[in-house]
Design a protein around this motif. Structure first.
Motif, PDB file in Angstrom:
ATOM      1  N   ASN A 524       0.799  -1.219   0.000  1.00  0.00           N
ATOM      2  CA  ASN A 524       0.000   0.000   0.000  1.00  0.00           C
ATOM      3  C   ASN A 524       0.833   1.272   0.000  1.00  0.00           C
ATOM      4  O   ASN A 524       0.382   2.313  -0.473  1.00  0.00           O
ATOM      5  CB  ASN A 524      -0.951   0.013   1.205  1.00  0.00           C
ATOM      6  CG  ASN A 524      -2.047  -1.022   1.063  1.00  0.00           C
ATOM      7  OD1 ASN A 524      -2.484  -1.317  -0.039  1.00  0.00           O
ATOM      8  ND2 ASN A 524      -2.483  -1.593   2.187  1.00  0.00           N
ATOM      9  N   ASN A 525       2.029   1.209   0.589  1.00  0.00           N
ATOM     10  CA  ASN A 525       2.868   2.403   0.625  1.00  0.00           C
ATOM     11  C   ASN A 525       4.331   2.003   0.534  1.00  0.00           C
ATOM     12  O   ASN A 525       4.674   0.813   0.531  1.00  0.00           O
ATOM     13  CB  ASN A 525       2.606   3.237   1.885  1.00  0.00           C
ATOM     14  CG  ASN A 525       2.666   2.389   3.151  1.00  0.00           C
ATOM     15  OD1 ASN A 525       3.466   1.456   3.250  1.00  0.00           O
ATOM     16  ND2 ASN A 525       1.825   2.709   4.123  1.00  0.00           N
ATOM     17  N   ARG A 554       0.115   5.769  -7.137  1.00  0.00           N
ATOM     18  CA  ARG A 554      -1.285   5.523  -7.469  1.00  0.00           C
ATOM     19  C   ARG A 554      -1.602   6.319  -8.730  1.00  0.00           C
ATOM     20  O   ARG A 554      -0.888   7.260  -9.085  1.00  0.00           O
ATOM     21  CB  ARG A 554      -2.229   6.002  -6.348  1.00  0.00           C
ATOM     22  CG  ARG A 554      -2.078   5.331  -5.026  1.00  0.00           C
ATOM     23  CD  ARG A 554      -2.629   3.902  -5.021  1.00  0.00           C
ATOM     24  NE  ARG A 554      -2.673   3.410  -3.651  1.00  0.00           N
ATOM     25  CZ  ARG A 554      -1.628   2.928  -3.001  1.00  0.00           C
ATOM     26  NH1 ARG A 554      -0.446   2.916  -3.582  1.00  0.00           N
ATOM     27  NH2 ARG A 554      -1.757   2.479  -1.756  1.00  0.00           N
ATOM     28  N   GLU A 607       5.214   8.626  -3.948  1.00  0.00           N
ATOM     29  CA  GLU A 607       5.866   8.734  -2.639  1.00  0.00           C
ATOM     30  C   GLU A 607       7.207   8.016  -2.777  1.00  0.00           C
ATOM     31  O   GLU A 607       7.237   6.822  -3.110  1.00  0.00           O
ATOM     32  CB  GLU A 607       4.989   8.062  -1.577  1.00  0.00           C
ATOM     33  CG  GLU A 607       5.647   7.908  -0.216  1.00  0.00           C
ATOM     34  CD  GLU A 607       4.765   7.111   0.742  1.00  0.00           C
ATOM     35  OE1 GLU A 607       3.539   7.068   0.510  1.00  0.00           O
ATOM     36  OE2 GLU A 607       5.296   6.520   1.691  1.00  0.00           O
ATOM     37  N   THR A 639       3.988  11.908   1.854  1.00  0.00           N
ATOM     38  CA  THR A 639       3.177  10.720   1.581  1.00  0.00           C
ATOM     39  C   THR A 639       2.476  10.853   0.228  1.00  0.00           C
ATOM     40  O   THR A 639       2.523  11.899  -0.428  1.00  0.00           O
ATOM     41  CB  THR A 639       2.112  10.533   2.671  1.00  0.00           C
ATOM     42  OG1 THR A 639       1.201  11.654   2.618  1.00  0.00           O
ATOM     43  CG2 THR A 639       2.754  10.453   4.053  1.00  0.00           C
ATOM     44  N   LEU A 640       1.815   9.792  -0.180  1.00  0.00           N
ATOM     45  CA  LEU A 640       1.019   9.815  -1.407  1.00  0.00           C
ATOM     46  C   LEU A 640      -0.044  10.901  -1.335  1.00  0.00           C
ATOM     47  O   LEU A 640      -0.289  11.620  -2.309  1.00  0.00           O
ATOM     48  CB  LEU A 640       0.353   8.445  -1.625  1.00  0.00           C
ATOM     49  CG  LEU A 640       1.231   7.313  -2.151  1.00  0.00           C
ATOM     50  CD1 LEU A 640       0.503   5.979  -1.995  1.00  0.00           C
ATOM     51  CD2 LEU A 640       1.587   7.542  -3.607  1.00  0.00           C
ATOM     52  N   PHE A 641      -0.686  11.039  -0.169  1.00  0.00           N
ATOM     53  CA  PHE A 641      -1.742  12.038  -0.003  1.00  0.00           C
ATOM     54  C   PHE A 641      -1.170  13.450  -0.129  1.00  0.00           C
ATOM     55  O   PHE A 641      -1.787  14.325  -0.747  1.00  0.00           O
ATOM     56  CB  PHE A 641      -2.428  11.845   1.352  1.00  0.00           C
ATOM     57  CG  PHE A 641      -3.657  12.691   1.534  1.00  0.00           C
ATOM     58  CD1 PHE A 641      -4.823  12.403   0.834  1.00  0.00           C
ATOM     59  CD2 PHE A 641      -3.647  13.784   2.390  1.00  0.00           C
ATOM     60  CE1 PHE A 641      -5.960  13.182   0.999  1.00  0.00           C
ATOM     61  CE2 PHE A 641      -4.780  14.564   2.558  1.00  0.00           C
ATOM     62  CZ  PHE A 641      -5.938  14.263   1.852  1.00  0.00           C
ATOM     63  N   THR A 662      -6.122   6.966  -2.103  1.00  0.00           N
ATOM     64  CA  THR A 662      -5.179   6.843  -0.988  1.00  0.00           C
ATOM     65  C   THR A 662      -5.856   6.394   0.296  1.00  0.00           C
ATOM     66  O   THR A 662      -5.178   6.169   1.308  1.00  0.00           O
ATOM     67  CB  THR A 662      -4.455   8.180  -0.732  1.00  0.00           C
ATOM     68  OG1 THR A 662      -5.424   9.189  -0.408  1.00  0.00           O
ATOM     69  CG2 THR A 662      -3.649   8.602  -1.946  1.00  0.00           C
ATOM     70  N   GLU A 664      -7.614   8.066   2.347  1.00  0.00           N
ATOM     71  CA  GLU A 664      -7.485   9.035   3.442  1.00  0.00           C
ATOM     72  C   GLU A 664      -8.619  10.043   3.352  1.00  0.00           C
ATOM     73  O   GLU A 664      -9.123  10.353   2.281  1.00  0.00           O
ATOM     74  CB  GLU A 664      -6.134   9.769   3.365  1.00  0.00           C
ATOM     75  CG  GLU A 664      -4.955   8.862   3.687  1.00  0.00           C
ATOM     76  CD  GLU A 664      -3.711   9.655   3.983  1.00  0.00           C
ATOM     77  OE1 GLU A 664      -3.832  10.734   4.587  1.00  0.00           O
ATOM     78  OE2 GLU A 664      -2.617   9.201   3.632  1.00  0.00           O
TER      79      GLU A 664
END
Length: 665
Positions: A524-525, A554, A607, A639-641, A662, A664
């Motif tokens: 996932n990350n 993503r 990320e 982070t991705l977010f 994501t 979130e």
């Protein structure tokens, strides 16, 4: 000795009548030794062969004979298939004598298939010994194992089997069957028994089969047709393919039948009739429907085409930018025909509906070459088909076009500039990991570097790169292929995916011994990739030394440019994400070009974690996932977010879309 030289195909009533009349005149004049020169005869039918057989019987009774010479490739195969010609007669320029059907029947050989293959020089004794070990373990037929392992071609297997069985092997093609014969057997029966009626001569039917030992099936054919059988060995897929042509109701004009070499393999699908779908006009409704679907999918930028059957309707959905949209529906009774058409295009078994099938095809539409991957899965209302659309024109093979922020792009280029180390790209299925790998490899390619890839499958071909495909069916997984690749003196290795402990350990060892290794993982990350590698059994101290960096990514949908509008975000969002007070965000109203979704196209959010000294020291201690996450937060890695929010602020996507991918709030 009289030469007769027909100048036309011997299939029409007029041509057959002229042949019979000429032979009668020769016999009445006492000219009993006739030579039939077939050099100008492109095609011969059952009626003409009946005339030749009857004439030969009359001439033999009178002390004469009927021989032939110079048959074309197709006519020679027809004479061998029907039993009228002995293959030995066609050596050099010798005259061929007509046989009564079955008179030169060859008894099946008692020699084993392996010994025949050795005698033909198709396998070595070492290969045969290895195959026998596999056969003892799998209980498959030897010929099947040899073909699956790539040692033997299907044509060579059939040729050896024909020699063992004592029946001719003829590669099927147009001209080797006629409607008079196919009319003797219903299409449904021919498909069920997997046979193809070829020619009827008096009371004998020439029949192509892939299993000459299936006596009950052959007895059923004899009972249905009332004919004796002259068997010809042919490949099962060939038989099913030409059944469609034979039972299509189309008559082939003899002048259009080309006598082309049959010992060639199709390597470019563009050359097949069905591939240039833009040029096909006046085809059947099903063909036009399938072609239209492919054209529309390419035009709309669909990544997948889903064709599925319900209780009363057949539905078609396109996956565009990661979301499925229904595009059309048809009657459920058309669904089997649509699936069969796609199987024909992918060279698959149209008669098999109980098992899943996979294949691929290549088409040319709108001036572009498109690869389509076919997958079928049986369901309660019929087979569901999914076509993966691989448009090489839309592929991104440039790291500058991956949509990375300047900071992330600089870090990625820094990682790729390393001489050794392990670079991992992570994310769920459909997140663009493979695209990033291809772009990275394309960025690295050079005459000075030996770059080797291990993929499953090879999706895009890149010049100057040694690309290899794994094959689990013959015992060649990622781990085994990687061991052999390391002996190829590589500088850079791309492994399509790390799936197991063996592959992970070899990849780490390769990175430690001076190679730059690029691969993917499903996590996932970015920080989760480290936990996954250690969970697979890689020693933490080895991983800490080998790791260069991890890229997590993503794909988010972009705002549709045709219906894009801007708006002021609520004050609470501005405060929450510390945006400028004059920030303006974008969203799409929805229009016909974006299927009323407000989104069109996709872009990546990333990320990237570079292996710092602090991270390497932590990994050497075999940390838990929580400890790794805590380190990531304390080190301040974006982070991705966070990366997604930057794209939101630029008006490229929406906050809802970033939150969706994501997970979130």
């Amino acid at each position: 000795m009289i030469y007769m030289v027909p100048s036309h195909p011997l299939v029409s009533e007029g041509a057959c009548a002229e042949l019979a009349r000429t032979i009668d005149e020769c016999i009445s004049e006492g000219r009993l030794h006739l030579i039939l020169d077939l050099e100008l005869v492109s095609l011969i039918g059952g009626a003409a062969m009946e005339i030749m057989l009857d004439a030969n019987a009359r001439l033999s009774h009178l002390g004469g004979s009927l021989k032939f010479v110079n048959p074309t490739s197709l006519v020679k195969d027809i004479l061998i298939a029907t039993g009228l010609g002995d293959p030995a007669s066609f050596v050099g320029n010798s005259f061929g004598g007509l046989h009564s059907i079955g008179s030169h029947y060859v008894q099946p050989s008692t020699v084993k298939l392996g010994d025949i293959l050795l005698d033909m020089g198709l396998v070595t004794q070492k290969q045969l010994d290895e195959i026998m070990l596999i056969q003892a373990r799998t209980h498959k037929r030897m010929g099947v194992i040899l073909v699956e392992s790539g040692i033997l071609s299907e044509a060579d297997r059939l040729a050896a089997l024909a020699r063992q069985m004592g029946i001719p092997y003829i590669p099927l093609r147009i001209g080797l069957f006629e409607s008079v014969a196919t009319a003797l057997m219903p299409k449904e029966l021919a498909r069920r028994l997997e046979v193809l009626p070829m020619f009827k001569i008096h009371k004998t039917l020439t029949l192509a089969t892939s299993d000459p030992q299936a006596i009950p099936l052959l007895d059923e054919v004899q009972e249905m047709t009332g004919c004796k059988l002259q068997l010809v060995l042919a490949g099962r897929e060939e038989i099913l393919k030409y059944q469609i042509e034979a039972y299509s109701g189309n008559e082939f004009i003899p002048e259009m039948v080309e006598n082309m070499a049959t010992d060639i393999e199709l390597v470019t699908r563009e050359q097949t009739d069905h591939s240039k779908i833009d040029e096909m006009a006046g085809g059947s409704p099903v063909i036009n429907f399938v072609n239209g679907l492919i054209q529309r999918a390419v035009r709309d930028g669909a990544s997948d085409i889903h064709i599925e059957s319900g209780r009363t309707r057949s539905y078609v959905r396109f996956r565009i930018d990661g979301i499925l949209y229904e595009v059309t529906a048809s009657r459920s009774d058309l669904h089997p025909a649509i699936v069969s058409r796609l199987k024909v295009m992918a060279n698959l078994d149209i008669a098999e509906r109980r098992l899943p099938q996979d294949g691929r095809m290549q088409v040319v539409t709108q001036g572009r070459s498109i690869d389509l991957r076919f997958s079928s899965l049986p369901g309660i209302y019929g087979e569901k088909v999914v076509l993966r659309v691989l448009d090489k024109n839309q592929s991104i093979l440039d790291v500058e076009r991956l949509g990375m922020s300047p900071v992330n792009l600089a870090v990625l280029k820094k990682l790729l500039a390393r001489s050794h180390g392990l670079i991992l790209v992570t994310g769920p299925t459909g997140s663009g990991k493979t695209t990033t790998l291809y772009a990275s490899v394309n960025h690295l390619k050079s005459v000075e570097k030996n770059i080797v890839t291990i993929e499953d499958p090879v999706e895009y071909q890149i010049d100057m790169i040694n690309q290899n495909q794994v094959n689990e069916a013959i015992g060649l997984p990622f781990s085994k292929m990687l061991k052999h690749v390391l002996r190829q003196d590589p500088d850079i290795i791309m492994v399509g995916e790390i799936r197991d402990r063996d592959t992970a350990e070899i990849a780490v060892q390769a990175a430690l011994t001076g190679h730059l290794v690029l691969s993917t993982l499903h996590t996932n990350n970015a920080i989760g990739a480290l936990s996954r590698m250690m969970d697979m059994g890689v020693e933490p101290y080895l991983l800490s030394s080998a790791l260069a960096g991890v890229v997590a990514q993503r794909l988010v949908r972009g705002v549709c440019p045709d219906c894009k509008t801007s708006y002021l975000p609520p004050p609470e969002l501005v405060a929450r994400y510390q945006w400028p007070e004059n920030a303006r965000l974008a969203r799409g109203r929805g229009c016909s070009t974006c299927y009323d979704s407000g989104y069109r196209g996709r872009l990546g959010i990333h990320e990237i974690i570079e292996a710092s000294e602090g991270l390497q020291r932590l990994m050497a201690k075999n940390p838990s996932k929580d400890e790794l996450l805590s380190f990531s937060h304390s080190a301040g890695y974006p982070t991705l977010f966070d990366d997604g929010l930057q794209h939101v602020l630029k008006g490229q996507t929406t906050l809802e879309e970033v939150a969706r991918v994501t997970q979130e709030e």
